[in-house]
Every structure is written in structure tokens, then in C-alpha cells.
Design a protein around this motif. Structure first.
Motif, PDB file in Angstrom:
ATOM      1  N   ASP A   1      -7.205  -3.453   4.156  1.00 49.85           N
ATOM      2  CA  ASP A   1      -8.353  -3.356   5.061  1.00 49.85           C
ATOM      3  C   ASP A   1      -9.000  -4.713   5.283  1.00 49.85           C
ATOM      4  O   ASP A   1      -9.408  -5.056   6.408  1.00 49.85           O
ATOM      5  CB  ASP A   1      -9.383  -2.378   4.492  1.00 49.85           C
TER       6      ASP A   1
ATOM      7  N   LEU B   1       0.832  -1.200   0.000  1.00 45.47           N
ATOM      8  CA  LEU B   1       0.000   0.000   0.000  1.00 45.47           C
ATOM      9  C   LEU B   1       0.869   1.253   0.000  1.00 45.47           C
ATOM     10  O   LEU B   1       0.612   2.210  -0.741  1.00 45.47           O
ATOM     11  CB  LEU B   1      -0.930  -0.014   1.212  1.00 45.47           C
TER      12      LEU B   1
ATOM     13  N   GLN C   1      -5.287  -0.637  -0.896  1.00 47.02           N
ATOM     14  CA  GLN C   1      -5.963  -0.227   0.336  1.00 47.02           C
ATOM     15  C   GLN C   1      -7.054  -1.218   0.721  1.00 47.02           C
ATOM     16  O   GLN C   1      -7.197  -1.606   1.887  1.00 47.02           O
ATOM     17  CB  GLN C   1      -6.561   1.172   0.142  1.00 47.02           C
TER      18      GLN C   1
ATOM     19  N   GLU D   1       0.943   4.102  -2.832  1.00 46.95           N
ATOM     20  CA  GLU D   1       0.699   5.517  -2.537  1.00 46.95           C
ATOM     21  C   GLU D   1       1.846   6.388  -3.035  1.00 46.95           C
ATOM     22  O   GLU D   1       1.634   7.467  -3.594  1.00 46.95           O
ATOM     23  CB  GLU D   1       0.512   5.696  -1.028  1.00 46.95           C
TER      24      GLU D   1
ATOM     25  N   LYS E   1      -3.563   1.824  -6.172  1.00 49.70           N
ATOM     26  CA  LYS E   1      -3.560   2.257  -4.771  1.00 49.70           C
ATOM     27  C   LYS E   1      -4.857   1.865  -4.077  1.00 49.70           C
ATOM     28  O   LYS E   1      -4.862   1.386  -2.931  1.00 49.70           O
ATOM     29  CB  LYS E   1      -3.355   3.773  -4.702  1.00 49.70           C
TER      30      LYS E   1
END
Length: 652
Positions: free
Chosen positions: A87, A60, A83, A64, A79
Motif C-alpha cells: 500500500d 503479498l 500488505q 497470503e 501478511k
């Protein structure tokens, strides 16, 4: 119920400790086993998720960072996916952690129920105390092992330290196991002894594996180095040979034929190896000098200028200026101050050179040059004579310096590479011609037509992709959401919406008929290659087979050397002979025969060996019907018999 005690290493999983505790009472063993299995699975899953979370977090951050650099739609999508993946892993890890805590509570509840139903609290208490005590002991043991391993590694190196580490670790584990099974004292001693033996064996095995890995790496690096050097030589040699082929053509034109060019360029090769010049430098200088000198004089001039280079520390640019000055003076027939400056600016005393050749005073040379009293040809010869007298022979001394030897070694290597390149280039000419014929024929036209169609199709796909993105961006900029952000001057929101639009456009393109057709085409290509390749193992397993050879180690080498020793009887490999003749040899087949001897063996001289051969000791000869006419016959018969006996003994 009598008190029970167990010994558990501090590194054991909690589940294994619970399983041992479950044997104290039978009333709740099944429940504890089931809960223990669940707890073990949950903890294992939790550990795996922690690793996945760490990896996902790193991915991640990388996504980014990449998006911050490019702000492209594709990187933005990457990205978002990173993410979402992170999560999801975090959510799963929270669920697993909660389930593990619930399971631990359930195990504790079962234990309490067992105690309330008659389980011996003193027994459970003693188990807990034993576990705590063993944990402290294990901590002390681990500390001792670390100290011992560090000392052994420092004292004996990695190999000795490896054996010591395994010895200490296995001895401690064996002692603990022996104590648990047979009790303190004898059980501890037996366990420690077995552990020590196991540790030494494991240490020796690991050292062998380390040596074998080093052996494999050496073999692989050697093979790849040789193959790499050969490929580099071929690449370099092909280029050198190609250049020299064109040089040969140019000199054949200048000198009047291939034979003359070959002879001259052969002398150029020899000069390159003995002077500070390279082959290409000599041929370049020669193109100028041959305009006014013959081949013999050209090489003589180059030798003289090599002496000047050694005495004046000249570089190739300086030599070029000298050659330009000589050529211009001989071509124009004039001596000018400009031409003389080519030499004087680089350390040659041209006025002294001309004074020596003309007999005039050095101070009057400049005026004579201005008046045109010294011809260009005379001046050129006077300068060369002066260089010979002043610096003659220095190039031979220069050739013994390190830098010069390195340069000359490079000339030798270039000739060797060129030989490989000549063979390659000559062989490739036929293939190149065949390829050109194919490209210029009907097949080539068909490929051109196909390539034209493929190019047009790819251009259409690119156009469609850009159109989808444009349409999505136009739709977004016309939306109320975007107009609101624009009216509020919210540049961040506007940028976010534009990025989303680009991603949406890419998604719509990827789902389009053209993109799907391209995907199906690539998938079909993969399927076709896979299905065709599997038909013949030789299509694909060349790399695998070479990899298998690299994976073989010292054991395979010793096996091959052993069996190859049963081949040639005159092989000069002493290592092979060491295996082949480990059981002895009754006759050495040639002088300087190499062999490795073993303790306790005996080596005899040739005389001793002959004397002990069957039939060589105590020989009796019976002669029937042989007539001895004179004393000389006795000597002749004896000599003939001796030769036959010695020949038979030599043949075994």
C-alpha cells in the motif's frame, strides 16, 4: 529564424528530446532545463516504484497463501506487513505520477509562452515533425535490425549472430549520428563506417566474453567435480574400510589369526572382481560355508555356485538358499526332500545329480532319500559335481556381459575408495580418541554444565513466549468485542480477534526482558566473531580467494602457460613449448620433443643442423709436434678429433 530540425531515436527519454528542443531559443532554456531534470528524476523514480510494486505484490500474494495454509500468528503478521508495504509503494507511485504530469504541463506552458513572445512556431512545428519522422524511421530501422539479427543468428549461430547484431545496430546508430553532425551524404557514410567498425569490435569482444565465461564455468565445474568425487570417495571409502575392519576381526577369530584372515580376504577381493559376487556377499556366504568347509573348498564352492548363477539366472537370495541347503545337509548328515527342494525349485535336477553319483535309477532316488540311504555329505557333493558338469565355466562368460562388467567395475572402485578410507580412518583414530578424552575429562564436564544451563534458559524463554500468548488470548476472549462477535455467531470475526491476540502476545514477548536479552546475546556473538575475524585475513578469505581463481579466464591461463614455459627444459607440454619457442630453438633436447610450428618457419634435420653450426663447416686442424709413427696413428687421431668436434657441437 531559420527552421531547425533534429533526429531523435524513439527509445530516447522525453527529457532528452526536451533538452534538444530547449536549444532553439535562449529565452526559456534555463526553465526548460530545470523542468527537464525534474521530469527525468520523477520518471526514473516512477519506473523504480513500478518494479518495487510488482515485487511487493508478489510477496503479498505469497504471504497470503502461506497464511491460508497455516493460520499462524507469525504468518498473519507477515501478511499484514506485506500488505502495508504494498500500500505504501502504491501511494508513493500515485504521488510521483501526479508530480510528473504537473511537470509535463509546466514544460508545455513554458513552450507556449516562448512561442507567444516571438518564438518561431514554424521552427517548433518543424521540430515536432522531425521527431515524428525520426520515430517512424526508427521503428522501421528496429524492424530491419530484428530481421537481420534473427537471420544472422540462424545462419551463423550465436557467435556470428552476435557480431552481425552489433554490426547492424552500431552501423545504424553511427549513420544517424553522422547525419545529425555532418549532414546527409558524407556525414552519414562516415558515421556508418565508424559504427560498423565499433559494432564488429563490440561483437568480437562479447563473443570473447561468452567464451571466457564458458571457460571459467568449465574450470569451476571441473574443480568442483574432482573435489566432490574425492569427498564422495572419502565418505564411501571410510564406511567401506570401517566395515571391512570389523570383517577382518570376525574372520581372524574364525580362521585362527590376523594373517590367515588377511590372506583369505585378499582372495575374496580378487574373486569379487572376477565373479558376479560383491565383496560383502562373499564374506556373508563364507560365514556359513566355513562351518563345514575349509577355506580352499569354500572358495571352490562359491565358484561353482557362480557358474550356477550364470546358467540359471540366480540372484543373491537364490545363492543363499543353495548355501543353506549345502550347510544343513553337511551339518545334519541327512538328505531330506526339503533340502533338495532348495535346489530343484531353482532349476537344478537334483534327482539326476544323485542318480549320477549313486549309479541308481533316477526313479528310485526319492525312495532312497526317504529311507535315508543317501548321506547329507554325499548329496551335497553330488549336487556340486552336477553343477560343475552342467554349468562349469559359465561365470567366466557372464563376466563379459555389460551388467557383470559394471558390477565388477564397482568392486574395483570400492577397493580404491576403501584404500582412501583406510588411510583416513587410521589417521582419525588419534583425533577421535583425543576428542573422547576431552569429553570425558574436566572440560567435558564443564561443557555439560554449560549446556544444561543453556537448555534451561531456552526452555524458560519458550515458557514465557507461550505465557504471553495465552494471556493475550484470555484477555481478548474476555473483551466485549469478542463476546459480541461470539453472541452474534460471527466465527470469522472471532477468528480474526484470536489471531490479533496471538500477534499481540508475540509482540509483547519480543519486547520482554528475556527476549531482548536473547537478542542482545546473538548480536554480541555476531560482533565478537566479526571483530575477531577481521584481525586475520586467513580467517575468512579462503572462499574469496578460491572465488577469485574461478573468476580468472583464458587470459590468465595463457599468461601462466607462457611464463611456466621458462621453467623445465624437458616439459612435455606442447602448448607451453608453442609460447616458449615462438622465437626459435637452437637445439632439440630429446627425441619426440613436442612443439607447435608457425607459418613461414623452417625445420632442419640433425645432419643439416650440425653442418651449419659454427666451426662445423670448413674445419682446419693444425698439428704441431705430433709424431705419426705408423699409418694407424692417422686414423686414431682423426677419430679422436671427430668425437671431440661432434661432442662440442652437441653441447652447442
Amino acid at each position: 529564424m531559420p527552421e531547425a530540425s533534429i533526429v531523435v531515436k524513439s527509445t530516447d527519454r522525453y527529457s532528452e528530446t526536451v533538452k534538444k528542443m530547449a536549444t532553439v531559443t535562449k529565452s526559456f532554456s534555463k526553465d526548460v532545463d530545470k523542468l527537464e531534470d525534474t521530469l527525468y528524476a520523477l520518471n526514473k523514480n516512477k519506473y523504480s516504484l513500478k518494479l518495487d510494486a510488482s515485487k511487493a505484490k508478489a510477496e503479498l500474494k505469497a504471504a497470503e497463501k502461506q497464511f491460508d495454509l497455516t493460520h499462524s500468528a507469525a504468518d498473519g503478521l507477515k501478511k499484514e506487513l506485506a500488505q502495508a508495504n504494498y500500500d505504501n509503494i502504491v501511494r508513493n507511485m500515485k504521488k510521483v505520477s501526479a508530480a510528473a504530469r504537473d511537470t509535463e504541463k509546466a514544460i508545455s506552458k513554458v513552450e507556449n509562452q516562448a512561442a507567444s513572445k516571438g518564438g518561431s512556431k514554424s521552427a517548433i512545428s518543424s521540430i515536432v515533425n522531425a521527431v515524428a519522422a525520426s520515430g517512424a524511421a526508427q521503428m522501421l530501422g528496429d524492424t530491419a535490425l530484428n530481421v537481420g539479427n534473427a537471420w544472422a543468428g540462424s545462419m551463423f549461430g550465436s557467435a556470428g549472430g552476435n557480431i552481425a547484431a552489433n554490426l547492424l545496430s552500431s552501423t545504424a546508430s553511427g549513420a544517424a549520428l553522422g547525419t545529425a553532425v555532418g549532414g546527409p551524404g558524407l556525414g552519414t557514410a562516415i558515421g556508418a563506417g565508424i559504427g560498423a567498425i565499433t559494432g564488429v569490435v563490440n561483437g568480437i569482444t562479447q563473443n570473447y566474453q561468452n567464451k571466457d565465461d564458458s571457460f571459467k564455468s568449465y574450470v569451476q565445474e571441473s574443480v568442483e567435480s574432482v573435489l566432490g568425487e574425492q569427498q564422495n570417495s572419502l565418505t564411501s571409502g571410510s564406511a567401506i574400510a570401517g566395515t571391512r575392519e570389523q570383517t577382518q576381526m570376525a574372520f581372524a577369530q574364525k580362521l585362527g589369526g590376523d594373517a590367515e584372515a588377511t590372506a583369505y580376504l585378499g582372495r575374496v577381493k580378487a574373486m569379487a572382481k572376477d565373479t558376479n559376487y560383491t565383496y560383502d556377499e562373499i564374506t556373508g556366504y563364507s560365514k556359513l560355508l566355513l562351518n563345514t568347509y575349509d577355506t580352499e573348498k569354500t572358495l571352490s564352492v562359491l565358484k561353482t555356485l557362480s557358474d550356477a548363477s550364470a546358467g540359471l539366472n540366480l540372484n543373491s537370495s537364490d545363492v543363499n538358499m543353495f548355501i543353506s541347503g549345502l550347510s544343513r545337509m553337511r551339518t545334519t548328515g541327512k538328505t531330506t526332500q526339503e533340502y533338495l527342494n532348495y535346489f530343484s525349485e531353482r532349476g537344478v535336477d537334483v534327482y539326476q545329480a544323485l542318480a549320477n553319483s549313486t549309479g541308481a535309477d533316477k526313479s528310485s532316488i526319492a525312495e532312497m532319500v526317504t529311507d535315508g540311504k543317501i548321506s547329507g555329505e554325499d548329496a551335497a557333493e553330488a549336487i556340486l559335481t552336477y553343477i560343475n558338469d552342467t554349468y562349469g565355466g559359465l561365470s567366466e562368460k557372464l563376466a563379459t556381459t555389460y551388467d557383470a562388467m559394471v558390477d565388477n567395475l564397482a568392486d574395483f572402485q570400492a577397493d580404491m575408495d576403501a584404500a582412501m578410507g583406510e588411510g583416513y580412518n587410521e589417521g582419525r583414530k588419534a583425533g577421535i580418541q583425543a576428542q573422547m578424552d576431552w569429553m570425558s575429562g574436566e572440560s567435558g564436564e564443564a561443557v555439560e554444565e554449560a549446556n544444561r544451563a543453556i537448555g534451561a534458559w531456552k526452555a524458560e524463554l519458550e515458557n514465557q513466549k507461550e505465557q504471553y500468548v495465552r494471556d493475550a488470548m484470555d484477555a481478548m476472549m474476555a473483551s466485549d468485542e469478542y463476546q459480541t462477535a461470539k453472541a452474534e455467531g460471527d466465527a470469522a470475526e472471532m477468528g480474526k480477534l484470536i489471531m490479533q491476540a496471538k500477534v499481540q502476545g508475540m509482540n509483547e514477548y519480543n519486547a520482554s526482558e528475556g527476549a531482548q536479552l536473547a537478542l542482545e546475546s546473538e548480536k554480541a556473538l555476531v560482533t565478537s566473531i566479526r571483530n575477531d575475524t577481521v584481525l586475520n585475513q586467513n580467517y575468512w578469505d579462503a572462499g574469496y580467494e578460491k572465488g577469485q581463481e574461478f573468476s580468472k579466464g583464458m587470459a590468465a591461463a595463457r599468461r601462466d602457460n607462457y611464463w611456466s614455459g621458462y621453467g623445465s627444459t624437458t616439459g612435455p607440454n606442447p602448448q607451453r613449448n608453442a609460447y616458449r619457442y615462438a622465437v626459435g630453438i637452437d637445439y632439440v633436447p630429446y627425441d619426440n620433443f613436442p612443439a607447435l610450428l608457425h607459418q613461414g618457419e623452417r625445420v632442419q634435420t640433425a645432419v643439416e643442423a650440425r653442418s651449419e653450426r659454427p666451426g662445423m663447416s670448413g674445419i682446419q686442424i693444425s698439428m704441431y709436434g705430433t709424431t705419426i709413427r705408423e699409418d694407424a696413428d692417422i686414423d686414431r687421431v682423426a677419430e679422436a678429433l671427430l668425437r671431440k668436434v661432434e661432442l662440442a657441437a652437441t653441447r652447442g
